[in-house]
Design a protein around this motif. Structure first.
Motif, PDB file in Angstrom:
ATOM      1  N   HIS A 186     -61.709 -77.401  35.925  1.00  0.00           N
ATOM      2  CA  HIS A 186     -61.677 -78.912  35.229  1.00  0.00           C
ATOM      3  C   HIS A 186     -60.934 -78.902  34.017  1.00  0.00           C
ATOM      4  CE1 HIS A 186     -63.091 -82.626  33.226  1.00  0.00           C
ATOM      5  NE2 HIS A 186     -63.532 -83.113  34.391  1.00  0.00           N
ATOM      6  N   SER A 211     -57.690 -81.136  33.563  1.00  0.00           N
ATOM      7  CA  SER A 211     -57.599 -81.989  32.610  1.00  0.00           C
ATOM      8  C   SER A 211     -56.275 -82.042  31.629  1.00  0.00           C
ATOM      9  CB  SER A 211     -58.725 -81.748  31.497  1.00  0.00           C
ATOM     10  OG  SER A 211     -59.981 -82.194  32.186  1.00  0.00           O
ATOM     11  N   ASP A 262     -56.162 -86.524  38.749  1.00  0.00           N
ATOM     12  CA  ASP A 262     -57.093 -87.571  39.182  1.00  0.00           C
ATOM     13  C   ASP A 262     -58.296 -87.099  38.664  1.00  0.00           C
ATOM     14  OD1 ASP A 262     -58.980 -89.157  40.257  1.00  0.00           O
ATOM     15  OD2 ASP A 262     -57.859 -89.373  42.212  1.00  0.00           O
ATOM     16  N   PRO A 263     -59.256 -87.627  37.825  1.00  0.00           N
ATOM     17  CA  PRO A 263     -60.316 -87.049  37.489  1.00  0.00           C
ATOM     18  C   PRO A 263     -61.543 -87.115  38.564  1.00  0.00           C
ATOM     19  CG  PRO A 263     -59.995 -88.961  36.286  1.00  0.00           C
ATOM     20  CD  PRO A 263     -58.871 -88.677  37.151  1.00  0.00           C
ATOM     21  N   LEU A 264     -61.616 -88.068  39.498  1.00  0.00           N
ATOM     22  CA  LEU A 264     -62.222 -88.012  40.747  1.00  0.00           C
ATOM     23  C   LEU A 264     -62.191 -86.929  41.663  1.00  0.00           C
ATOM     24  CD1 LEU A 264     -64.771 -89.658  42.121  1.00  0.00           C
ATOM     25  CD2 LEU A 264     -62.784 -90.831  43.385  1.00  0.00           C
ATOM     26  N   LEU A 265     -61.061 -86.762  41.973  1.00  0.00           N
ATOM     27  CA  LEU A 265     -60.703 -85.350  42.524  1.00  0.00           C
ATOM     28  C   LEU A 265     -61.117 -84.068  41.791  1.00  0.00           C
ATOM     29  CD1 LEU A 265     -59.236 -84.039  45.190  1.00  0.00           C
ATOM     30  CD2 LEU A 265     -57.021 -84.049  43.899  1.00  0.00           C
ATOM     31  N   GLU A 324     -63.830 -83.963  39.975  1.00  0.00           N
ATOM     32  CA  GLU A 324     -64.965 -83.886  39.972  1.00  0.00           C
ATOM     33  C   GLU A 324     -65.613 -83.235  41.332  1.00  0.00           C
ATOM     34  OE1 GLU A 324     -67.514 -87.366  39.049  1.00  0.00           O
ATOM     35  OE2 GLU A 324     -66.001 -87.978  37.735  1.00  0.00           O
ATOM     36  N   PHE A 325     -64.833 -83.850  42.519  1.00  0.00           N
ATOM     37  CA  PHE A 325     -65.095 -83.336  43.748  1.00  0.00           C
ATOM     38  C   PHE A 325     -64.916 -81.727  43.858  1.00  0.00           C
ATOM     39  CE2 PHE A 325     -64.357 -87.830  45.385  1.00  0.00           C
ATOM     40  CZ  PHE A 325     -65.800 -87.931  46.022  1.00  0.00           C
ATOM     41  N   GLU A 373     -64.758 -79.475  41.439  1.00  0.00           N
ATOM     42  CA  GLU A 373     -65.872 -78.804  40.737  1.00  0.00           C
ATOM     43  C   GLU A 373     -67.113 -78.803  41.555  1.00  0.00           C
ATOM     44  OE1 GLU A 373     -66.172 -77.021  37.702  1.00  0.00           O
ATOM     45  OE2 GLU A 373     -63.802 -77.087  37.978  1.00  0.00           O
ATOM     46  N   SER A 374     -67.492 -80.177  42.198  1.00  0.00           N
ATOM     47  CA  SER A 374     -68.895 -80.063  42.870  1.00  0.00           C
ATOM     48  C   SER A 374     -68.784 -79.011  44.198  1.00  0.00           C
ATOM     49  CB  SER A 374     -69.018 -81.460  43.502  1.00  0.00           C
ATOM     50  OG  SER A 374     -69.199 -82.496  42.336  1.00  0.00           O
TER      51      SER A 374
END
Length: 70
Positions: free
Chosen positions: A7, A11, A16-19, A21-22, A24-25
């Motif tokens: 992340h 950053s 893309d912050p959504l990508l 997040e995926f 990282e998840s």
């Protein structure tokens, strides 16, 4: 994982912050991630599939974001 999270790299490169997040998840759940062309499952990146496949590192993932190879 390294001491700098995926992340943090994402950053830094304004991905893309959504990508992010995926990614990282999936990784926190024990899943590996791969860089694939948008909307395709082929071709996978060389060396990351098969019996002796490498696991993508934070550096690999950051490089994929940096170069746009998602």
């Amino acid at each position: 994982m390294s001491d700098v999270s995926t992340h943090d790299y994402i950053s830094h490169y304004n991905a893309d912050p959504l990508l992010a997040e995926f990614v990282e998840s999936y990784r926190s759940g024990g899943w590996d991630v791969l860089s694939l062309p948008q909307g395709q499952k082929y071709p996978p990146p060389h060396g990351y599939t098969g019996a002796h496949a490498a696991v993508a590192t934070d550096t690999d993932i950051a490089q994929w974001f940096l170069t746009g190879h998602w």
